[in-house]
Scaffold this motif. Structure first.
Motif, short mmCIF file in Angstrom:
data_model
loop_
_atom_site.label_atom_id
_atom_site.label_comp_id
_atom_site.label_asym_id
_atom_site.label_seq_id
_atom_site.Cartn_x
_atom_site.Cartn_y
_atom_site.Cartn_z
N ALA A 24 -87.80 -84.87 -79.34
CA ALA A 24 -86.61 -84.46 -80.07
C ALA A 24 -85.22 -85.34 -79.38
N HIS A 25 -85.33 -85.68 -78.06
CA HIS A 25 -84.38 -86.45 -77.68
C HIS A 25 -84.19 -88.01 -78.33
N LEU A 26 -85.32 -88.39 -78.90
CA LEU A 26 -85.26 -89.72 -79.58
C LEU A 26 -84.46 -89.50 -80.88
N GLY A 27 -83.89 -88.39 -81.31
CA GLY A 27 -83.35 -88.15 -82.79
C GLY A 27 -82.31 -89.11 -82.81
N LYS A 28 -82.16 -89.32 -84.15
CA LYS A 28 -80.86 -90.20 -84.69
C LYS A 28 -80.02 -88.95 -85.22
N CYS A 29 -78.76 -89.83 -85.84
CA CYS A 29 -77.63 -88.93 -86.13
C CYS A 29 -78.34 -88.09 -87.49
N ASP A 30 -77.60 -86.84 -87.56
CA ASP A 30 -77.93 -86.20 -88.90
C ASP A 30 -79.36 -85.86 -88.88
N GLU A 31 -80.15 -85.65 -87.63
CA GLU A 31 -81.47 -85.20 -87.95
C GLU A 31 -81.42 -83.66 -87.13
N GLU A 32 -80.95 -82.73 -88.05
CA GLU A 32 -80.64 -81.48 -87.44
C GLU A 32 -82.17 -80.74 -87.19
N PHE A 33 -83.16 -81.01 -87.67
CA PHE A 33 -84.55 -80.49 -87.41
C PHE A 33 -84.63 -80.73 -85.81
#
Length: 339
Positions: A24-33
């Motif tokens: 989850a810490h590899l998430g990009k912008c606007d990836e609310e999930f």
């Protein structure tokens, strides 16, 4: 996830929770999930570690991950810290562990040669030089690996340490002189980020094959990944070292700017700026994954620079209070992994 879109099938699955937390810490912008996944996994893992019956190896592993995800950790330091955790894993592979230790030993010898040379520059300023070398070592870990086979001091590490020593401490002063008063947070970060970029460009001059004309053109456009990296560095420094910075330089910090601008308490300002750090981490992820113009090794330099700040400033101003990160330096430079 259940029919209501909530996590429900991994309440006590430690491996699953840790894997999701890391991913989850590899998430990009606007990836609310993925933002929700961080909240969920952190909450569940924080509850699990309170269980008095939890085996110690699992407890240590969870606490290590919760303190900072792997994506944000200094590469060589994380390797050293994780060896101790992996050793106590009942499913570990002893051959892989031994290879990891041999690799670490080889690179450690090179770092020791560098420190030996660097320590001869300025005995009085050895403390400052040593800290700057630690930052460079994390920032250029991939480049330094290239010299490890010969276990000799790398010119990259030594020259970049000189640059760091010469430029350290000047960032806030530039922002202060630019405005002559306590600026808005936006203006403060804008000037500080550009100053950090100049330091980064100086380091790039020692990167050899990566530093082509195209790369310098790219860095001069000051794209989002550079801006976000610089802003994270400035914010983390100011959040953890607010009082020290004011005493040392008499300049405004990001906290001062936000408190004055919005009339909030220092604690409220810290929370806002911490959330802003998280936003810029997601921007870095997004820019890194969408890059098709710049060599990946150069982007790794940017990422490693931010990782260094995560390590040195996550809980305390590690530059001012170097004793707080002395254990890290001990593990990287002094302790032998074969004990």
């Amino acid at each position: 996830m259940d029919e209501n879109g909530k996590f429900s099938t991994m309440e006590s699955d430690v491996d699953g929770l840790l894997n999701l937390y890391e991913a989850a810490h590899l998430g990009k912008c606007d990836e609310e999930f993925l933002n929700n996944a961080i909240i969920f996994t952190k909450d569940r893992l924080s509850t699990i570690v309170k269980d008095p019956q939890l085996p110690k190896p699992i407890l240590v592993r969870i606490e290590h991950m919760l303190s900072s995800p792997t994506q944000r950790r200094m590469k060589r330091l994380e390797a050293r810290l994780y060896m101790s955790i992996y050793e106590n894993d009942e499913d570990n592979d002893q051959d892989i562990l031994e290879l990891a230790k041999l690799d670490f030993d080889t690179l450690q010898q090179m770092h020791r040669h560098e420190v030996e040379k660097i320590s001869l520059w300025d005995v009085e300023g050895a403390r400052k030089v040593g800290k700057c070398y630690e930052y460079v070592m994390s920032h250029l870990s991939d480049t330094l690996d290239e010299f490890a086979a010969e276990t000799v001091a790398s010119p990259v590490g030594i020259e970049c340490t000189k640059t760091t020593v010469a430029s350290s401490g000047m960032l806030q002063e530039v922002a202060w002189r630019e405005h002559g008063h306590v600026p808005s947070l936006h203006d403060y970060l804008k000037v500080s980020a550009k100053t950090t970029l100049y330091w980064t460009l100086a380091c790039i001059s020692f990167f050899g094959m990566d530093a082509s004309n195209d790369v310098f053109t790219w860095t001069s456009t000051f794209l989002k990944i550079l801006e976000s990296a610089a802003i994270i560095c400035r914010l983390m420094d100011d959040i953890s070292g607010n009082e020290c910075e004011k005493e040392r330089s008499k300049c405004a910090t990001a906290l001062d700017c936000y408190v004055r601008e919005h009339g909030v308490t220092v604690q409220q300002a810290k929370q806002v700026l911490t959330n802003l750090v998280e936003e810029h981490w997601r921007i870095i992820n997004q820019e890194f994954l969408s890059n098709d113009r710049v060599p990946a090794p150069l982007l790794m330099r940017v990422l490693n620079f931010v990782r260094m700040m995560e390590t040195a400033y996550k809980h305390v101003d590690g530059y001012t209070h170097s004793e707080e990160i002395a254990d890290y330096i001990q593990k990287i430079l002094i302790e032998c992994v074969h004990q």
